[in-house]
Motif scaffolding. Sequence first.
Motif, short mmCIF file in Angstrom:
data_model
loop_
_atom_site.label_atom_id
_atom_site.label_comp_id
_atom_site.label_asym_id
_atom_site.label_seq_id
_atom_site.Cartn_x
_atom_site.Cartn_y
_atom_site.Cartn_z
N ARG A 20 0.83 -1.21 0.00
CA ARG A 20 0.00 0.00 0.00
C ARG A 20 0.87 1.26 0.00
O ARG A 20 0.56 2.24 -0.67
CB ARG A 20 -0.93 -0.01 1.22
N TRP A 21 1.97 1.19 0.73
CA TRP A 21 2.93 2.30 0.75
C TRP A 21 3.58 2.48 -0.62
O TRP A 21 3.70 3.60 -1.12
CB TRP A 21 3.97 2.03 1.83
N GLN A 22 3.95 1.39 -1.26
CA GLN A 22 4.55 1.45 -2.60
C GLN A 22 3.57 2.00 -3.64
O GLN A 22 3.97 2.70 -4.57
CB GLN A 22 4.99 0.06 -3.05
N TRP A 23 2.32 1.66 -3.51
CA TRP A 23 1.34 1.99 -4.54
C TRP A 23 1.12 3.49 -4.72
O TRP A 23 0.52 3.91 -5.71
CB TRP A 23 0.00 1.32 -4.22
N ARG A 24 1.57 4.29 -3.80
CA ARG A 24 1.42 5.74 -3.95
C ARG A 24 2.11 6.24 -5.22
O ARG A 24 1.76 7.30 -5.73
CB ARG A 24 2.00 6.46 -2.73
N GLU A 25 3.05 5.46 -5.75
CA GLU A 25 3.78 5.84 -6.96
C GLU A 25 3.07 5.39 -8.24
O GLU A 25 3.48 5.79 -9.33
CB GLU A 25 5.18 5.22 -6.94
N ARG A 26 2.04 4.59 -8.15
CA ARG A 26 1.39 4.02 -9.33
C ARG A 26 0.42 5.02 -9.96
O ARG A 26 -0.32 5.73 -9.26
CB ARG A 26 0.65 2.74 -8.98
N ALA A 27 0.40 5.02 -11.28
CA ALA A 27 -0.49 5.92 -12.02
C ALA A 27 -1.95 5.54 -11.83
O ALA A 27 -2.83 6.41 -11.82
CB ALA A 27 -0.13 5.90 -13.50
N HIS A 28 -2.24 4.25 -11.67
CA HIS A 28 -3.62 3.77 -11.56
C HIS A 28 -3.88 3.21 -10.16
O HIS A 28 -4.48 2.14 -10.01
CB HIS A 28 -3.89 2.71 -12.63
N ARG A 29 -3.45 3.95 -9.15
CA ARG A 29 -3.60 3.45 -7.78
C ARG A 29 -5.07 3.35 -7.37
O ARG A 29 -5.40 2.65 -6.41
CB ARG A 29 -2.82 4.30 -6.80
N ASP A 30 -5.99 4.04 -8.10
CA ASP A 30 -7.41 3.89 -7.80
C ASP A 30 -7.94 2.54 -8.24
O ASP A 30 -9.08 2.17 -7.93
CB ASP A 30 -8.21 5.01 -8.47
N HIS A 31 -7.11 1.74 -8.95
CA HIS A 31 -7.48 0.39 -9.33
C HIS A 31 -6.68 -0.64 -8.53
O HIS A 31 -6.58 -1.80 -8.94
CB HIS A 31 -7.25 0.18 -10.83
N LEU A 32 -6.14 -0.21 -7.40
CA LEU A 32 -5.43 -1.09 -6.49
C LEU A 32 -6.16 -1.12 -5.15
O LEU A 32 -6.69 -0.09 -4.70
CB LEU A 32 -3.99 -0.60 -6.28
N ALA A 33 -6.20 -2.27 -4.52
CA ALA A 33 -6.90 -2.40 -3.25
C ALA A 33 -6.17 -3.38 -2.34
O ALA A 33 -5.58 -4.35 -2.81
CB ALA A 33 -8.34 -2.86 -3.47
N VAL A 34 -6.21 -3.08 -1.05
CA VAL A 34 -5.70 -4.01 -0.06
C VAL A 34 -6.84 -4.97 0.28
O VAL A 34 -7.90 -4.54 0.74
CB VAL A 34 -5.22 -3.28 1.21
N ALA A 35 -6.65 -6.24 0.00
CA ALA A 35 -7.73 -7.21 0.20
C ALA A 35 -7.17 -8.61 0.33
O ALA A 35 -6.13 -8.93 -0.23
CB ALA A 35 -8.73 -7.15 -0.96
N ASN A 36 -7.90 -9.44 1.06
CA ASN A 36 -7.57 -10.86 1.20
C ASN A 36 -8.02 -11.59 -0.05
O ASN A 36 -9.14 -11.40 -0.54
CB ASN A 36 -8.30 -11.41 2.43
N GLY A 37 -7.17 -12.46 -0.58
CA GLY A 37 -7.50 -13.18 -1.79
C GLY A 37 -8.66 -14.13 -1.66
O GLY A 37 -9.23 -14.58 -2.66
N THR A 38 -9.07 -14.45 -0.42
CA THR A 38 -10.24 -15.31 -0.22
C THR A 38 -11.51 -14.50 0.00
O THR A 38 -12.59 -15.09 0.18
CB THR A 38 -10.02 -16.26 0.97
N ARG A 39 -11.40 -13.16 -0.01
CA ARG A 39 -12.57 -12.29 0.14
C ARG A 39 -12.38 -11.07 -0.77
O ARG A 39 -12.11 -9.97 -0.30
CB ARG A 39 -12.77 -11.86 1.60
N LEU A 40 -12.52 -11.27 -2.04
CA LEU A 40 -12.24 -10.22 -3.01
C LEU A 40 -13.41 -9.25 -3.13
O LEU A 40 -14.58 -9.67 -3.13
CB LEU A 40 -11.95 -10.82 -4.38
N PRO A 41 -13.14 -7.95 -3.26
CA PRO A 41 -14.21 -6.94 -3.32
C PRO A 41 -14.74 -6.73 -4.73
O PRO A 41 -14.85 -5.60 -5.21
CB PRO A 41 -13.49 -5.68 -2.80
#
Length: 285
Positions: free
Chosen positions: A97-118
């Motif tokens: 999540r800290w790294q993702w601040r550099e991503r151009a499409h960070r609005d398409h990134l989410a912190v989530a458990n792979g067994t409970r996807l949003p």
Amino acid sequence: MNCGTTYPVGNQIADFAGGAYYDNFTDASELAPEHIRGLELEKDGATTRIAAYYLPRIASSSRGRVLDAGCGNGISVDLLQSAGYEAWGVDLSLLRRWQWRERAHRDHLAVANGTRLPFADAFFEVVLSSGVIEHIGVQEHVFDKYTVTVLPDRDAQRRAFLIELLRVLAPGGALYVDAPNGAFPIDFWHNKKAGQARLHSTREGFLPTFSEIRSLARAIDPRISVQAMSPNGRLAFRQAGQHWYGRVLTPAMRLLFRMMDFVPVLSRSFVNPFLVVRLTKPPQA
């Protein structure tokens, strides 16, 4: 996700983890030099994984939605978006999540458990999951050496993970799962140092084999098509290449991977150090 539940959003990144992360990290955390080197190597690795390997394989798919489940540094989402896909990425990590601040499409990134996807059912045409399944259902320890303890419900946890990835996959869509091959006696990806070879028993129960992934998938739905693919082009051997044995073995591994393009059975055998498995979801009945 639970209707009516509010989840925090920071830097355009939604957090669905509910505080249950697999790591601990704050902006004030100091990374060890070895960790920093590993993260730098990941940047080129993400480009190789997507641009050189997966994009040519999913190009025949419609320019639809792609999920990278366990997307790490998130570069994959930027690359897929640039290629014309509506790409999303999830990971269960505060560091990411800290790294993702550099991503151009960070609005398409989410912190989530792979067994409970949003995401809704059948939301994606393609799902990628690289280097995740081996970490499910085990406990890893790094002290004097790297060791792994297999949990009693390992298979149940891994099956639940695949069930969720298949839930968000559209009928007829492809799920790609890749990981080091448990049938190969040397692990170049999990040790105290990046790329350091680790000898392990093929009965260790940590790294998956092709037959194990196939059994998990067929237990979910016997109609699922399970295919081992050649890993040729998937790896650039950057981490292993930091060590003398990596430099010695790399030419032979590249040749072996090219052979797998023409002799597919090798891709699922014990001679292959790295599995790429494609699971094709059956069309709706």
